[in-house]
Scaffold this motif. Structure first.
Motif, PDB file in Angstrom:
ATOM      1  N   GLY A 140      31.161  41.431  24.398  1.00 49.61           N
ATOM      2  CA  GLY A 140      32.573  41.724  24.163  1.00 49.61           C
ATOM      3  C   GLY A 140      33.255  40.681  23.309  1.00 49.61           C
ATOM      4  N   GLY A 141      32.671  39.499  23.224  1.00 50.97           N
ATOM      5  CA  GLY A 141      33.241  38.447  22.399  1.00 50.97           C
ATOM      6  C   GLY A 141      34.446  37.756  23.017  1.00 50.97           C
ATOM      7  N   TYR A 142      34.596  37.848  24.315  1.00 51.35           N
ATOM      8  CA  TYR A 142      35.743  37.232  24.977  1.00 51.35           C
ATOM      9  C   TYR A 142      35.430  35.797  25.363  1.00 51.35           C
ATOM     10  N   THR A 143      36.485  34.974  25.420  1.00 48.14           N
ATOM     11  CA  THR A 143      36.322  33.618  25.916  1.00 48.14           C
ATOM     12  C   THR A 143      36.127  33.683  27.422  1.00 48.14           C
ATOM     13  N   GLN A 144      35.650  32.602  27.993  1.00 50.58           N
ATOM     14  CA  GLN A 144      35.449  32.599  29.435  1.00 50.58           C
ATOM     15  C   GLN A 144      36.776  32.745  30.178  1.00 50.58           C
ATOM     16  N   SER A 145      37.842  32.208  29.631  1.00 57.01           N
ATOM     17  CA  SER A 145      39.167  32.369  30.244  1.00 57.01           C
ATOM     18  C   SER A 145      39.593  33.833  30.229  1.00 57.01           C
ATOM     19  N   GLU A 146      39.329  34.531  29.126  1.00 59.19           N
ATOM     20  CA  GLU A 146      39.661  35.953  29.038  1.00 59.19           C
ATOM     21  C   GLU A 146      38.811  36.779  30.003  1.00 59.19           C
ATOM     22  N   VAL A 147      37.543  36.393  30.162  1.00 57.47           N
ATOM     23  CA  VAL A 147      36.669  37.086  31.103  1.00 57.47           C
ATOM     24  C   VAL A 147      37.200  36.898  32.525  1.00 57.47           C
ATOM     25  N   ALA A 148      37.608  35.671  32.846  1.00 58.35           N
ATOM     26  CA  ALA A 148      38.153  35.390  34.176  1.00 58.35           C
ATOM     27  C   ALA A 148      39.375  36.259  34.447  1.00 58.35           C
ATOM     28  N   ALA A 149      40.251  36.363  33.454  1.00 60.11           N
ATOM     29  CA  ALA A 149      41.455  37.179  33.615  1.00 60.11           C
ATOM     30  C   ALA A 149      41.101  38.657  33.757  1.00 60.11           C
ATOM     31  N   ALA A 150      40.162  39.125  32.954  1.00 58.03           N
ATOM     32  CA  ALA A 150      39.778  40.542  32.994  1.00 58.03           C
ATOM     33  C   ALA A 150      39.144  40.924  34.328  1.00 58.03           C
ATOM     34  N   LEU A 151      38.341  40.019  34.880  1.00 63.02           N
ATOM     35  CA  LEU A 151      37.648  40.316  36.128  1.00 63.02           C
ATOM     36  C   LEU A 151      38.435  39.874  37.364  1.00 63.02           C
ATOM     37  N   GLY A 152      39.506  39.106  37.131  1.00 64.74           N
ATOM     38  CA  GLY A 152      40.319  38.642  38.247  1.00 64.74           C
ATOM     39  C   GLY A 152      39.604  37.630  39.124  1.00 64.74           C
ATOM     40  N   ILE A 153      38.817  36.754  38.489  1.00 66.78           N
ATOM     41  CA  ILE A 153      38.089  35.721  39.224  1.00 66.78           C
ATOM     42  C   ILE A 153      38.379  34.367  38.589  1.00 66.78           C
ATOM     43  N   PRO A 154      38.127  33.277  39.312  1.00 66.78           N
ATOM     44  CA  PRO A 154      38.373  31.945  38.748  1.00 66.78           C
ATOM     45  C   PRO A 154      37.467  31.643  37.551  1.00 66.78           C
ATOM     46  N   LEU A 155      37.964  30.776  36.679  1.00 67.48           N
ATOM     47  CA  LEU A 155      37.212  30.376  35.488  1.00 67.48           C
ATOM     48  C   LEU A 155      35.870  29.760  35.868  1.00 67.48           C
ATOM     49  N   GLY A 156      35.848  28.926  36.907  1.00 63.73           N
ATOM     50  CA  GLY A 156      34.595  28.304  37.354  1.00 63.73           C
ATOM     51  C   GLY A 156      33.562  29.336  37.771  1.00 63.73           C
ATOM     52  N   THR A 157      34.012  30.413  38.369  1.00 60.88           N
ATOM     53  CA  THR A 157      33.100  31.485  38.774  1.00 60.88           C
ATOM     54  C   THR A 157      32.499  32.168  37.551  1.00 60.88           C
ATOM     55  N   VAL A 158      33.329  32.383  36.531  1.00 61.80           N
ATOM     56  CA  VAL A 158      32.823  32.975  35.282  1.00 61.80           C
ATOM     57  C   VAL A 158      31.760  32.067  34.675  1.00 61.80           C
ATOM     58  N   LYS A 159      32.044  30.776  34.639  1.00 59.44           N
ATOM     59  CA  LYS A 159      31.087  29.827  34.057  1.00 59.44           C
ATOM     60  C   LYS A 159      29.771  29.828  34.828  1.00 59.44           C
ATOM     61  N   SER A 160      29.845  29.811  36.146  1.00 63.79           N
ATOM     62  CA  SER A 160      28.609  29.786  36.924  1.00 63.79           C
ATOM     63  C   SER A 160      27.862  31.114  36.817  1.00 63.79           C
TER      64      SER A 160
END
Length: 180
Positions: A140-160
């Motif tokens: 999708g080409g989204y940043t990890q912050s955008e992924v966190a917002a889209a999925l409604g989860i913390p940024l650290g969770t997206v990174k892990s």
């Protein structure tokens, strides 16, 4: 999506308004041409309207489904445009455009197809939560912050999740590569 499948125009409007920027952004990144990307966006939302019943919430989110449809439509559009340009009389403008859109030969696409099959197999082995994070970030080409917002989860969770997904894919693909 259930409401869209039942023919509710307001539901299609809601999906369009919510996802238009993501769909347009991905289409433009893949096509590299504004006009071609606009055609892809129209094709994507027509697909949503006509084939929304194909959406299966057990296989992923609406976002993932839409971005996958966008990816497929964009690749098809670039291939059509490439083919169209091959059959026209060459000119300086067409040659410049062709160089930008030129694709590798059939052997390359055959190898890419095999590799894509292996990748699809490996992705299918991942849990949905890992697959979603990876799809949004890489496809999708989204940043990890955008992924966190889209999925409604913390940024650290997206990174892990992204890190874990990549490690598992690397391991799975290495096993497939070793077997070949």
């Amino acid at each position: 999506m259930i409401r869209v499948a039942s023919g509710e125009h307001a539901a299609l409007d809601a999906i369009h308004n919510r996802f238009i920027h993501r769909v347009r952004g991905l289409a433009l990144r893949l096509c590299g041409d504004e006009s071609l990307a606009q055609d892809v966006v129209q094709d994507v939302f027509l697909e949503v309207w006509l084939r929304s019943a194909r959406f299966d919430p057990t296989r992923g989110s609406v976002t993932t489904w839409l971005l996958t449809v966008t990816h497929h439509k964009a690749v098809d559009a670039v291939r059509r445009e490439t083919s169209r340009l091959r059959h026209q009389c060459p000119s300086d403008a067409v040659d410049a455009h062709w160089e930008r859109l030129a694709s590798p030969g059939a052997d390359h696409w055959a190898i890419e197809s095999v590799v894509a099959g292996y990748l699809r197999e490996a992705l299918a082995q991942l849990p949905l939560s890992l697959r979603q994070a990876l799809a949004l970030a890489y496809f999708g080409g989204y940043t990890q912050s955008e992924v966190a917002a889209a999925l409604g989860i913390p940024l650290g969770t997206v990174k892990s999740r992204t890190f874990t997904a990549m490690a598992r894919l690397r391991e799975e693909l290495q096993q497939l590569y070793d077997a070949v």
